[in-house]
Design a protein around this motif. Structure first.
Motif, PDB file in Angstrom:
ATOM      1  N   LYS A  93       0.767  -1.146   0.029  1.00 13.66           N
ATOM      2  CA  LYS A  93       0.125  -0.084  -0.142  1.00 13.66           C
ATOM      3  C   LYS A  93       0.873   1.354   0.143  1.00 13.66           C
ATOM      4  CE  LYS A  93      -4.188  -1.997   0.077  1.00 13.66           C
ATOM      5  NZ  LYS A  93      -5.143  -1.864  -1.149  1.00 13.66           N
ATOM      6  N   ARG A  94       1.216   1.807  -1.009  1.00  9.53           N
ATOM      7  CA  ARG A  94       1.881   3.134  -1.326  1.00  9.53           C
ATOM      8  C   ARG A  94       1.033   4.392  -1.774  1.00  9.53           C
ATOM      9  NH1 ARG A  94       7.344   2.057  -1.062  1.00  9.53           N
ATOM     10  NH2 ARG A  94       8.159   0.049  -0.929  1.00  9.53           N
ATOM     11  N   GLY A  95      -0.055   3.894  -2.059  1.00 15.63           N
ATOM     12  CA  GLY A  95      -0.717   5.115  -2.553  1.00 15.63           C
ATOM     13  C   GLY A  95      -0.684   5.123  -4.220  1.00 15.63           C
ATOM     14  N   PRO A  96      -1.993   5.834  -4.727  1.00 19.95           N
ATOM     15  CA  PRO A  96      -1.987   5.870  -5.986  1.00 19.95           C
ATOM     16  C   PRO A  96      -1.208   7.207  -6.639  1.00 19.95           C
ATOM     17  CG  PRO A  96      -4.070   6.766  -5.148  1.00 19.95           C
ATOM     18  CD  PRO A  96      -3.310   6.129  -4.126  1.00 19.95           C
ATOM     19  N   ILE A  97      -0.658   7.210  -7.736  1.00 23.04           N
ATOM     20  CA  ILE A  97       0.013   8.425  -8.167  1.00 23.04           C
ATOM     21  C   ILE A  97      -1.038   9.279  -8.718  1.00 23.04           C
ATOM     22  CG2 ILE A  97       2.203   7.504  -8.463  1.00 23.04           C
ATOM     23  CD1 ILE A  97       1.579   7.360 -11.527  1.00 23.04           C
ATOM     24  N   PRO A  98      -0.784  10.587  -8.864  1.00 26.28           N
ATOM     25  CA  PRO A  98      -1.930  11.541  -9.639  1.00 26.28           C
ATOM     26  C   PRO A  98      -1.716  11.130 -11.095  1.00 26.28           C
ATOM     27  CG  PRO A  98      -0.502  12.790  -8.222  1.00 26.28           C
ATOM     28  CD  PRO A  98       0.134  11.491  -8.377  1.00 26.28           C
ATOM     29  N   PHE A  99      -3.100  10.772 -11.689  1.00 29.29           N
ATOM     30  CA  PHE A  99      -2.954  10.561 -12.993  1.00 29.29           C
ATOM     31  C   PHE A  99      -2.656  11.654 -13.797  1.00 29.29           C
ATOM     32  CE2 PHE A  99      -5.664   9.585 -17.120  1.00 29.29           C
ATOM     33  CZ  PHE A  99      -4.864   8.508 -17.532  1.00 29.29           C
ATOM     34  N   GLY A 100      -2.882  12.798 -13.578  1.00 30.20           N
ATOM     35  CA  GLY A 100      -2.398  13.789 -14.227  1.00 30.20           C
ATOM     36  C   GLY A 100      -0.905  14.290 -14.035  1.00 30.20           C
ATOM     37  N   ASP A 101      -0.286  13.529 -13.481  1.00 26.68           N
ATOM     38  CA  ASP A 101       1.225  13.581 -13.305  1.00 26.68           C
ATOM     39  C   ASP A 101       2.034  12.328 -14.034  1.00 26.68           C
ATOM     40  OD1 ASP A 101       1.113  15.942 -11.688  1.00 26.68           O
ATOM     41  OD2 ASP A 101       1.520  14.937 -10.150  1.00 26.68           O
ATOM     42  N   THR A 102       1.338  11.522 -14.724  1.00 27.27           N
ATOM     43  CA  THR A 102       1.815  10.322 -15.189  1.00 27.27           C
ATOM     44  C   THR A 102       2.624  10.447 -16.285  1.00 27.27           C
ATOM     45  OG1 THR A 102      -0.199   9.806 -16.474  1.00 27.27           O
ATOM     46  CG2 THR A 102      -0.110   8.876 -14.301  1.00 27.27           C
ATOM     47  N   ASN A 103       2.352  11.531 -17.286  1.00 24.75           N
ATOM     48  CA  ASN A 103       2.966  11.885 -18.650  1.00 24.75           C
ATOM     49  C   ASN A 103       3.156  10.481 -19.585  1.00 24.75           C
ATOM     50  OD1 ASN A 103       3.781  14.398 -17.708  1.00 24.75           O
ATOM     51  ND2 ASN A 103       5.508  13.375 -16.564  1.00 24.75           N
ATOM     52  N   LEU A 104       1.842   9.805 -19.525  1.00 22.98           N
ATOM     53  CA  LEU A 104       1.662   8.720 -20.328  1.00 22.98           C
ATOM     54  C   LEU A 104       1.549   9.292 -21.813  1.00 22.98           C
ATOM     55  CD1 LEU A 104      -0.374   6.280 -18.113  1.00 22.98           C
ATOM     56  CD2 LEU A 104       1.990   6.214 -18.736  1.00 22.98           C
ATOM     57  N   VAL A 105       2.063   8.540 -22.710  1.00 20.13           N
ATOM     58  CA  VAL A 105       1.771   8.901 -24.155  1.00 20.13           C
ATOM     59  C   VAL A 105       0.439   8.329 -24.437  1.00 20.13           C
ATOM     60  CG1 VAL A 105       2.746   8.637 -26.529  1.00 20.13           C
ATOM     61  CG2 VAL A 105       4.363   8.795 -24.582  1.00 20.13           C
ATOM     62  N   PRO A 106      -0.536   9.154 -24.864  1.00 20.41           N
ATOM     63  CA  PRO A 106      -1.702   8.680 -25.118  1.00 20.41           C
ATOM     64  C   PRO A 106      -1.948   7.553 -26.153  1.00 20.41           C
ATOM     65  CG  PRO A 106      -1.881  11.084 -25.006  1.00 20.41           C
ATOM     66  CD  PRO A 106      -0.374  10.604 -24.965  1.00 20.41           C
TER      67      PRO A 106
END
Length: 338
Positions: free
Chosen positions: A9-22
């Motif tokens: 249990k480390r907690g989710p990362i903010p999706f807005g910070d993921t910098n994933l390539v769409p």
């Protein structure tokens, strides 16, 4: 595809910070024949046509998402989904759940908390958007535990239970109608209140009927209380700290004695409070998304309970109450448990 093992249990990362390539969007023709054959209806806010899919009036744009969620969504055992009917406390619950789950990585009293610079909806991926456009790979790329958001009724995300945990929030339909009207007036200022009221009474509204949406999760929490947490907006307003503790316990992340002594619960409640979120720059500027051209600040109009008395006649309120009571008859559910 195999289900990834549970992670610490480390907690989710903010999706807005993921910098994933769409991901490349799927062809718009997918499911086109099926969708075109479904019953259709217009909505008074004028943004989206609805299609009747498996008993629910879904925005036509998101019917492919419903189909793809049913066929392709593979939950991980530590996934958490925040679910709600629109305008029932989604933004607040998104914030509270994110702050609770991510508190080890992002202390709620910290000056660099993601909720100070991101709208709560930017912290969680919206399942409809990902599965509508064939962007499931972005969800798969997220590290565990994943925290997600949806407005879908439970049958569209049936694979989530018992696969992961679901946190659902409901609200007095009368206040939901008022909130919905004010929200969409930001797009259509001339929108009559009566049109939103009538469409709700008829059950022909986005993701509706509202009573069937609520009952889909209510029945699930009765069957699997360890997997579906059912919250009422009005109760959350009365005791936010108590419900944050309840939320943390449900998620298997109860607050430790040192956290309680340090005031962590109160810090989460303050960080996510209506007044605090409303005053942040991240919630004053920009629009929700390209598909919904409504300013973000429309999410923070009132936040109270009982505002319906300022918009409905006693006859209107009684009519909606009677319809809902009849639809809920024999289920053991009531919107008023205070």
């Amino acid at each position: 595809m195999s289900t990834p093992p549970c992670s610490p249990k480390r907690g989710p990362i903010p999706f807005g910070d993921t910098n994933l390539v769409p991901s490349p969007e799927q062809r718009k023709e997918e499911h086109a024949d099926l969708i075109s054959a479904l019953p259709s209806a217009s909505v008074p806010e004028g943004l989206r046509k609805l299609r009747l899919y498996q008993g629910f009036w879904l925005p036509e744009l998101f019917v492919p998402a419903a189909i793809n969620l049913q066929q392709r969504f593979e939950p991980r055992c530590d996934d958490v989904i925040v679910a709600s009917f629109p305008k029932c406390g989604t933004t607040w619950l998104n914030a509270l759940t994110f702050a609770t789950m991510a508190r080890a990585a992002y202390p709620p009293a910290g000056d660099d908390h993601p909720l100070l610079r991101l709208n709560p909806h930017q912290c969680l991926p919206f399942l409809e958007s990902l599965f509508q456009g064939g962007r499931e790979a972005e969800l798969e790329a997220l590290p565990s535990p994943r925290l997600m958001n949806t407005h879908m009724p439970l049958p569209m995300v049936s694979g989530a239970v018992p696969g992961c945990r679901v946190v659902y929030i409901c609200r007095d339909p009368k206040d939901m109608v008022v909130s919905r009207w004010h929200f969409f007036r930001r797009h259509r200022p001339e929108l009559p209140f009566k049109s939103i009221f009538e469409s709700t009474c008829d059950g022909v509204t986005s993701y509706g009927p509202v009573w069937d949406h609520v009952l889909s999760y209510w029945r699930a929490t009765i069957a699997r209380p360890d997997k579906v947490l059912f919250l009422r907006y009005e109760e959350l307003l009365c005791d936010p700290a108590g419900h944050v503790r309840r939320l943390a316990g449900f998620l298997g992340m109860s607050f430790s004695a040192p956290e309680e002594e340090a005031g962590t619960v109160d810090s989460i409640v303050q960080l996510c409070s209506f007044g605090h979120l409303k005053g942040l720059e991240a919630n004053k500027i920009g629009h929700l998304n390209p598909l919904l051209p409504i300013p973000r600040d429309a999410l923070f109009r009132n936040g109270a309970s009982g505002d319906w008395v300022n918009h409905m006649t006693p006859e209107m309120a009684s009519r909606l109450d009677d319809i809902v009571a009849e639809k809920m008859r024999g289920t053991g559910f009531t919107f008023s448990e205070l």
